[in-house]
Design a protein around this motif. Structure first.
Motif, mmCIF file in Angstrom:
data_model
loop_
_atom_site.group_PDB
_atom_site.id
_atom_site.type_symbol
_atom_site.label_atom_id
_atom_site.label_comp_id
_atom_site.label_asym_id
_atom_site.label_seq_id
_atom_site.Cartn_x
_atom_site.Cartn_y
_atom_site.Cartn_z
ATOM 1 N N ASN A 94 0.823 -1.209 0.000
ATOM 2 C CA ASN A 94 0.000 0.000 0.000
ATOM 3 C C ASN A 94 0.859 1.262 0.000
ATOM 4 O OD1 ASN A 94 0.997 -0.582 2.471
ATOM 5 N ND2 ASN A 94 -0.861 -0.106 3.625
ATOM 6 N N HIS A 95 1.950 1.217 -0.757
ATOM 7 C CA HIS A 95 2.876 2.360 -0.755
ATOM 8 C C HIS A 95 2.205 3.651 -1.208
ATOM 9 C CE1 HIS A 95 3.404 0.081 -4.564
ATOM 10 N NE2 HIS A 95 3.183 1.274 -5.078
ATOM 11 N N GLN A 96 1.226 3.521 -2.135
ATOM 12 C CA GLN A 96 0.541 4.727 -2.584
ATOM 13 C C GLN A 96 -0.181 5.410 -1.431
ATOM 14 O OE1 GLN A 96 -1.958 4.307 -5.942
ATOM 15 N NE2 GLN A 96 -0.278 3.854 -7.324
ATOM 16 N N ALA A 97 -0.811 4.610 -0.579
ATOM 17 C CA ALA A 97 -1.536 5.177 0.552
ATOM 18 C C ALA A 97 -0.593 6.001 1.428
ATOM 19 C CB ALA A 97 -2.192 4.066 1.358
ATOM 20 N N TYR A 98 0.597 5.469 1.658
ATOM 21 C CA TYR A 98 1.568 6.212 2.468
ATOM 22 C C TYR A 98 1.969 7.512 1.780
ATOM 23 C CZ TYR A 98 2.035 2.401 5.744
ATOM 24 O OH TYR A 98 1.766 1.469 6.711
ATOM 25 N N LEU A 99 2.322 7.383 0.526
ATOM 26 C CA LEU A 99 2.809 8.548 -0.209
ATOM 27 C C LEU A 99 1.739 9.632 -0.266
ATOM 28 C CD1 LEU A 99 5.462 9.175 -1.510
ATOM 29 C CD2 LEU A 99 4.612 8.276 -3.654
ATOM 30 N N PHE A 100 0.499 9.220 -0.568
ATOM 31 C CA PHE A 100 -0.589 10.204 -0.644
ATOM 32 C C PHE A 100 -0.719 10.945 0.680
ATOM 33 C CE2 PHE A 100 -3.108 7.598 -4.005
ATOM 34 C CZ PHE A 100 -2.060 7.778 -4.886
ATOM 35 N N ARG A 101 -0.630 10.191 1.740
ATOM 36 C CA ARG A 101 -0.815 10.780 3.062
ATOM 37 C C ARG A 101 0.296 11.759 3.403
ATOM 38 N NH1 ARG A 101 -4.027 10.472 7.057
ATOM 39 N NH2 ARG A 101 -3.045 11.233 8.934
ATOM 40 N N TRP A 102 1.533 11.337 3.144
ATOM 41 C CA TRP A 102 2.649 12.235 3.442
ATOM 42 C C TRP A 102 2.574 13.501 2.593
ATOM 43 C CZ3 TRP A 102 6.289 7.549 2.446
ATOM 44 C CH2 TRP A 102 6.273 6.705 3.556
ATOM 45 N N LEU A 103 2.162 13.338 1.334
ATOM 46 C CA LEU A 103 2.237 14.460 0.397
ATOM 47 C C LEU A 103 1.039 15.396 0.506
ATOM 48 C CD1 LEU A 103 3.645 12.614 -2.726
ATOM 49 C CD2 LEU A 103 4.876 14.111 -1.152
ATOM 50 N N ALA A 104 -0.060 14.895 1.058
ATOM 51 C CA ALA A 104 -1.275 15.724 1.127
ATOM 52 C C ALA A 104 -0.994 17.036 1.858
ATOM 53 C CB ALA A 104 -2.400 14.966 1.822
ATOM 54 N N SER A 105 -0.168 16.964 2.900
ATOM 55 C CA SER A 105 0.064 18.176 3.678
ATOM 56 C C SER A 105 0.954 19.168 2.931
ATOM 57 C CB SER A 105 0.668 17.828 5.038
ATOM 58 O OG SER A 105 1.773 16.989 4.868
ATOM 59 N N PHE A 106 1.506 18.760 1.792
ATOM 60 C CA PHE A 106 2.274 19.688 0.963
ATOM 61 C C PHE A 106 1.463 20.138 -0.248
ATOM 62 C CE2 PHE A 106 5.381 17.149 3.266
ATOM 63 C CZ PHE A 106 6.130 18.157 3.863
ATOM 64 N N GLY A 107 0.165 19.942 -0.168
ATOM 65 C CA GLY A 107 -0.719 20.486 -1.199
ATOM 66 C C GLY A 107 -0.887 19.596 -2.423
ATOM 67 N N PHE A 108 -0.342 18.383 -2.377
ATOM 68 C CA PHE A 108 -0.530 17.490 -3.530
ATOM 69 C C PHE A 108 -1.900 16.837 -3.466
ATOM 70 C CE2 PHE A 108 4.024 17.887 -3.198
ATOM 71 C CZ PHE A 108 4.405 18.031 -4.515
ATOM 72 N N ALA A 109 -2.626 16.869 -4.563
ATOM 73 C CA ALA A 109 -3.972 16.307 -4.551
ATOM 74 C C ALA A 109 -4.264 15.483 -5.810
ATOM 75 C CB ALA A 109 -5.004 17.412 -4.408
ATOM 76 N N ASP A 110 -3.401 15.579 -6.805
ATOM 77 C CA ASP A 110 -3.642 14.828 -8.042
ATOM 78 C C ASP A 110 -2.972 13.458 -7.926
ATOM 79 O OD1 ASP A 110 -3.833 13.728 -10.491
ATOM 80 O OD2 ASP A 110 -2.736 15.293 -11.562
ATOM 81 N N TRP A 111 -3.743 12.537 -7.362
ATOM 82 C CA TRP A 111 -3.152 11.240 -7.032
ATOM 83 C C TRP A 111 -2.760 10.444 -8.266
ATOM 84 C CZ3 TRP A 111 -1.650 12.785 -2.918
ATOM 85 C CH2 TRP A 111 -2.458 13.360 -1.938
ATOM 86 N N ASN A 112 -3.439 10.663 -9.373
ATOM 87 C CA ASN A 112 -3.053 9.949 -10.585
ATOM 88 C C ASN A 112 -1.624 10.274 -10.987
ATOM 89 O OD1 ASN A 112 -5.394 8.551 -10.888
ATOM 90 N ND2 ASN A 112 -6.363 10.110 -12.175
ATOM 91 N N SER A 113 -1.282 11.562 -10.934
ATOM 92 C CA SER A 113 0.063 11.925 -11.378
ATOM 93 C C SER A 113 1.112 11.420 -10.392
ATOM 94 C CB SER A 113 0.170 13.434 -11.589
ATOM 95 O OG SER A 113 -0.019 14.099 -10.376
ATOM 96 N N ILE A 114 0.718 11.283 -9.132
ATOM 97 C CA ILE A 114 1.677 10.736 -8.160
ATOM 98 C C ILE A 114 1.840 9.229 -8.365
ATOM 99 C CG2 ILE A 114 2.108 10.340 -5.697
ATOM 100 C CD1 ILE A 114 1.029 13.135 -5.213
ATOM 101 N N SER A 115 0.762 8.548 -8.698
ATOM 102 C CA SER A 115 0.895 7.131 -9.056
ATOM 103 C C SER A 115 1.811 6.994 -10.260
ATOM 104 C CB SER A 115 -0.464 6.525 -9.427
ATOM 105 O OG SER A 115 -1.377 6.700 -8.387
ATOM 106 N N ASP A 116 1.614 7.897 -11.232
ATOM 107 C CA ASP A 116 2.409 7.824 -12.453
ATOM 108 C C ASP A 116 3.892 8.011 -12.171
ATOM 109 O OD1 ASP A 116 0.113 7.427 -13.841
ATOM 110 O OD2 ASP A 116 -0.029 9.460 -14.656
#
Lengths: 444, 444
Positions: free
Chosen positions: B266-288
């Motif tokens: 579930n690495h994406q879940a971790y990454l999304f969570r860490w990055l959310a507080s830095f204003g990242f919200a486009d999860w598709n591009s982060i998966s990419d």
């Protein structure tokens, strides 16, 4: 819709390809669309229809409808013949009466038992059902309304075990449109879901308002459950990581080290989570046990959670942990595990039986312990002069192997105070100089 | 209700006792009940009322109502005088026009700015607001309707920072009953909440149906948010534990080790969570980006996430990490961070400028790197014979200190290929025998 499903199967459900699938088909719009989609995609599938015989002719008409529809589907793949169809009539009402269960529970059980027997006898790999996104949002709201944990708020799972729900990415709207465009006919759905009333209320009265407030409710919902599933996976990770630090699994029981556990500010959250799968649900009593005296216990239907000094012991109710030692503190008034004992300070002695002893409290060293016997144990049988090997005592008393393994010893500083229910030890008996008499009762 | 609040404060909000409290009071039923409760409990509090002047006389009437109500409350504790009252008129509409913001956003900002200035100037410890359980369930449903993560589904928090909401354990019903029983008067609430329409719709059309489906909806909801808060705390733990294993914080940026991260299913879940507080919200591009080539980046409003070989680098957009080395793979066509470069293979050379160079691809060792200069760097300036110290080159070219610190070097095997935008290195230039010419463009 066909493209989207094809894509979805390729990307997320690729394990379905080249597998033998069994479609659960009621004859309603959702399952009929599922049949047509699978047929178009040339998947290798059969159809199973349950006739619960709950609505007389209507039930039989449903069955006949499914039969004729499936027979009329022309084989797509050259190599395949007609689509295999299984139907089964159930005496649902009779069965429910006999088993004293609700129609809904019985129908569900009959249905899945039959599906699983088809799976086993005909080598199907998966059961496909036609649940869609609107069903999932209803499930979310039902669980929310009833009160739920995170588990209940992640929608209908796409897969559990052999059950796969490939249409969860589609809305009811998409399914209706597809049915119209492809001239698919269906029978009005006659779900036996136990939550039918709830579902209809949510479907007709609540969800339309939410959709008015947010026209893209369904895609927001998809994001929400995606988010919550991710959170769930992190919860699982944390529970596992901390469990490994705090818990140790013995042969017959699990030990939670409270000294380690209580260092986590959210220790209750961990404990609740670990214990939920053992049927514990009364969180107040589990909170209480954390600060309770040694010997305090909480029961679930299947398990016992026992405070034992600075640990919590978890074991099945049927078996107590034979190798475990149970501690009894001074002034503790009762023990329920591994067996029932009560303690009370007395001023005069009135009762006598092998299940009651009176001891001189000053001769005891607390905490007392309860344990099974070991080879080499000796004790001083009450009324006798001198010591005796416990194994000899058992032999003289004609203990069977089972009797011996069932025997519990109450000990003080590892000296036997009582072969419980059998014989007290001479050393701890009351005398003329005894100040505090402790009465201990064993309730079988 | 008084007892229940007293209990709640003793058990869960004991930090409020003996503190100076500021009550936010609109004059509506909720805040008027809060005033009376605090008054009865003899808490040390003052009252603050905002007049946003959005409804003419009505707004002024609200202000006057609050004034007269507070003045009429007799001092409870002997040692205390009258309850201090602060009122403030705001030119909300003018302000909103000037700042081009919505009335709601401006009202919220004015309100909290003023509260915090009162806190600072009069030594208050906490701001108390009168949110209750029905508000909390509405917030849950609003967030659910809009789409949310776990954070949005844990109700209104009992405390954040200086804001405390002691009435969250009460339903609207309880508050209304208390108001009636104690002859408390109020003005109809005139909330400026941006979600007023949504709230009313949920309050009047949705929640009553849910309450019909489950009469104890509110207490189920309390359990639900308790469960979800516990899950949230486990999510926080997991995110922290895994972050510590996977991420390292350098002076100006954070490095995520993908080799370690990708071991978590579930690495994406971790990454999304860490990055959310830095204003990242486009999860598709982060998966990419996880599967993208080195050099690929994703931007949030404030931060850059850059794939750099088997790491992800996170740094503020304003500053690039000077000490970092950025890798460029063979056939990579562009770099955007730390500066814009494009690469293309050419068959003939047509353009010339200091922002474009042509190099012999065979002479390069990939991945190339981008880095700042170091003392001791040497290079072979294009068109010159022999090498030169980079520091000497900078001096000759009259580089300022700032110019030097802004200079980037493109390197192959740590040999300088290009002092970017300034001078190419002789060693990598194209010759008659060059087979593949690589054009590199620097876009300022």
């Amino acid at each position: 819709m066909l493209k989207k499903l094809q894509n979805h199967i390729n990307t997320n459900l690729s394990f379905l390809k080249e597998k033998k699938l069994l479609l659960a088909v009621s004859g309603g719009i959702d399952s009929m669309v599922l049949v047509h989609l699978c047929h178009h995609l040339q998947l290798d599938f059969a159809v199973a229809h349950c006739n619960f015989q709950l609505r007389g002719n209507e039930s039989d008409d449903d069955e006949n409808f499914v039969k004729s529809q499936i027979e009329n589907l022309s084989p797509r793949a050259q190599s395949r013949g007609k689509i295999p169809l299984f139907t089964q009539k159930f005496e649902t009402a009779t069965f429910a009466k006999e088993q004293k269960l609700s129609i809904q529970v019985v129908a569900r059980k009959l249905r899945y038992d039959w599906f699983y027997s088809l799976l086993a006898n005909h080598n199907f790999d998966f059961i496909l059902t036609a649940h869609h996104l609107d069903d999932s949002i209803e499930t979310f709201l039902i669980n929310f309304t009833r009160g739920s944990g995170l588990d209940g708020l992640t929608g209908i799972p796409e897969q559990n075990d052999k059950n796969v729900r490939p249409l969860l990415i589609f809305s009811r709207n998409e399914i209706e449109t597809f049915a119209q465009e492809n001239n698919i006919t269906w029978r009005e759905d006659s779900s036996n879901a136990s939550d039918k009333y709830l579902r209809n209320k949510l479907r007709h009265d609540v969800i339309p308002i939410l959709k008015e407030l947010n026209p893209s409710l369904l895609s927001s919902f998809e994001n929400t459950i995606k988010n919550l599933k991710q959170s769930q996976s992190l919860v699982d990770d944390a529970a596992k990581i901390v469990y490994e630090k705090v818990a140790s699994e013995e042969e017959h029981h699990t030990v939670f080290d409270l000294t380690k556990l209580l260092k986590y500010p959210n220790h209750q959250a961990y404990l609740f989570r670990w214990l939920a799968s053992f049927g514990f649900a009364d969180w107040n009593s589990i909170s209480d046990i954390l600060i309770a005296q040694s010997g305090k216990q909480v029961l679930s239907n299947t398990h016992i959670l026992l405070k034992n000094r600075n640990t919590l012991l978890l074991f099945p109710r049927q078996q107590t942990a034979d190798e475990a030692i149970f501690w009894i503190e001074k002034d503790q008034v009762e023990v329920k595990v591994p067996l029932n004992l009560t303690f009370c300070n007395l001023s005069d002695i009135s009762v006598q039986s092998t299940n009651v002893i009176f001891v001189d409290e000053e001769k005891l060293q607390f905490p007392l312990t309860l344990r099974k016997w070991n080879e080499g144990d000796i004790f001083y049988p009450f009324g006798m002069k001198g010591k005796k090997k416990l194994s000899k005592f058992f032999k003289d008393e004609k203990y069977s192997l089972l009797d011996k393994s069932n025997a519990w010893l109450l000990c003080s500083n590892d000296q036997i105070v009582w072969v419980i229910g059998k014989r007290q030890d001479e050393r701890f008996k009351t005398t003329a100089t005894t100040k505090n008499i402790l009465q201990i009762n064993y309730i079988e």
